[in-house]
Design a protein around this motif. Structure first.
Motif, PDB file in Angstrom:
ATOM      1  N   UNK A  70       0.821  -1.204   0.000  1.00 60.70           N
ATOM      2  CA  UNK A  70       0.000   0.000   0.000  1.00 60.70           C
ATOM      3  C   UNK A  70       0.859   1.259   0.000  1.00 60.70           C
ATOM      4  N   UNK A  71       1.496   1.528  -1.129  1.00 61.65           N
ATOM      5  CA  UNK A  71       2.289   2.753  -1.257  1.00 61.65           C
ATOM      6  C   UNK A  71       1.374   3.983  -1.193  1.00 61.65           C
ATOM      7  N   UNK A  72       0.182   3.824  -1.755  1.00 60.41           N
ATOM      8  CA  UNK A  72      -0.834   4.879  -1.704  1.00 60.41           C
ATOM      9  C   UNK A  72      -2.071   4.258  -1.082  1.00 60.41           C
ATOM     10  N   UNK A  73      -2.461   4.720   0.083  1.00 67.79           N
ATOM     11  CA  UNK A  73      -3.562   4.096   0.812  1.00 67.79           C
ATOM     12  C   UNK A  73      -4.934   4.560   0.344  1.00 67.79           C
ATOM     13  N   UNK A  74      -4.972   5.398  -0.682  1.00 70.46           N
ATOM     14  CA  UNK A  74      -6.250   5.880  -1.190  1.00 70.46           C
ATOM     15  C   UNK A  74      -6.501   5.423  -2.629  1.00 70.46           C
ATOM     16  N   UNK A  75      -5.443   5.187  -3.377  1.00 71.75           N
ATOM     17  CA  UNK A  75      -5.580   4.745  -4.770  1.00 71.75           C
ATOM     18  C   UNK A  75      -4.501   3.706  -5.065  1.00 71.75           C
ATOM     19  N   UNK A  76      -4.946   2.478  -5.314  1.00 72.21           N
ATOM     20  CA  UNK A  76      -4.009   1.377  -5.533  1.00 72.21           C
ATOM     21  C   UNK A  76      -4.230   0.778  -6.908  1.00 72.21           C
TER      22      UNK A  76
END
Length: 381
Positions: free
Chosen positions: A89-95
């Motif tokens: 989860x490098x980006x917790x809003x857009x994966x």
């Protein structure tokens, strides 16, 4: 190899799209905004592959930070888990999920499970059949083909026509008797009746390999100010500057695209029908590959189809002589009567060959969510 075995993920409530599981003992969960899973590939729910290595692509978005996103591969819907993969989860809003995975022969159930930090969980899946044995069994026995034909001869404010209903009835008979379609004809319908009927088809339940053929025959116009074409309904007012009594191509395009049937083919035998697509499509359907008929059907029925065929471009087209069909309908019937040749599978490229003889060249292409390489198939009984 992809798989890393992990502990059980627990019970997840499954449904066709973005199923969810909420723990109502947790007050925060009840009002949480749930993650959204969108599949890019495979796009359709059930698909097939001759290869054991396939690509999967999907996106997961959430307004609440994501806690975990996991890909689970099982042997069938309720079968043994083959493997799992937890996403970073490098980006917790857009994966973005982009994986090459190894699947076994037979049915593989690929599921994405996303949980946010408030405990809201959603899951969505794809089923992939692998191997030639699986493919040979993959054309569903209970799949159905439907046809809705809308034809108008009598108009309240426009000149009456002589052939639309006759054309629709002739095409319907061919579809019903030769190709096994379930057919409905809507005759001399007012604007509200046409839109109500399309809404009815949008509320139906369709299986993944079902197909829907929609045919319009009657008057059509093009408005230079709006830069758009319109279908003329029975009650359309001739000097309606706002075009509120007409059916715009844009409305037809959006409403038909939203019908939850994976495979839709729209044919319009109306003047200015070619303005249906704001950018006239030039891509051609994939030519018939040298593969087994059953495998070919599976391949075509695994791609989302949104195709259109119209009886001309930005121009008037002939209604024909009473009792002899319009030129467009005549060519359509000639194609249908071939039954697709020895293989008894008629594809859109074969229909186009008959249409290209017409004086006003028909327009063909894909619209909205059409997938590259998709097709609509007429399978003779």
């Amino acid at each position: 190899m992809l798989f890393i075995t992990t502990a059980s993920l627990g019970q997840i409530v499954k449904d066709k799209s973005n199923a969810m599981l909420l723990d109502f003992s947790n007050e925060n969960q009840i009002s949480t905004s749930l993650p959204v899973i969108e599949w890019i590939y495979p796009r359709v729910e059930y698909t097939n592959s001759q290869e054991n290595r396939i690509m999967i692509e999907a996106s997961v978005s959430s307004s609440i930070p994501l806690k975990t996103v996991t890909v689970v591969i099982s042997k069938g819907e309720n079968g043994k888990t083959i493997g799992t993969k937890a996403a970073e989860l490098d980006d917790k809003f857009n994966l973005k999920i982009d994986l090459s995975i190894f699947v076994i022969d037979g049915e593989n159930w690929i599921e994405i499970i996303a949980e946010n930090e408030e405990g809201g969980i959603v899951s969505d899946h794809r089923s992939v059949r692998v191997g030639m044995d699986a493919i040979s069994d993959a054309v569903m026995i209970d799949r159905k083909d439907y046809a809705l034909l809308v034809a108008t001869n009598k108009y309240d404010n426009w000149n009456d026509l002589v052939n639309p209903i006759y054309d629709a009835e002739s095409i319907a008979e061919e579809l019903r008797t030769v190709y096994g379609f379930e057919v409905e004809i809507l005759k001399d319908a007012e604007q509200n009746e046409v839109m109500t009927k399309l809404r009815e088809y949008a509320q139906r339940k369709y299986k993944p390999q079902d197909q829907l053929f929609i045919f319009f025959a009657g008057h059509g116009i093009y408005d230079e100010v709006f830069g758009e074409g319109f279908l003329v309904a029975k009650n359309s007012i001739k000097n309606d500057v706002s075009k509120n009594t007409y059916i715009s191509h844009n409305r037809i395009r959006n409403n038909i695209n939203n019908i939850p049937c994976e495979h839709i083919f729209l044919a319009m035998d109306v003047c200015f029908g070619g303005t249906f697509d704001p950018v006239l499509a030039s891509n051609r359907a994939t030519v018939y590959e040298d593969i087994d008929d059953q495998a070919y059907l599976v391949k075509k029925l695994s791609k989302k189809t949104r195709k259109y065929l119209t009886s001309g471009g930005k121009e008037y087209v002939s209604d024909g002589i009473r009792g002899s069909h319009s030129p467009f309908a005549k060519s359509m019937l000639e194609a249908l009567k071939t039954k697709g040749g020895p293989d008894r599978i008629l594809i859109l490229d074969e229909i186009k060959l008959y249409m290209e003889r017409l004086q006003t060249t028909p327009r063909f292409g894909g619209f909205a969510e059409d997938e590259k390489g998709s097709d609509f198939v007429f399978v003779a009984k």
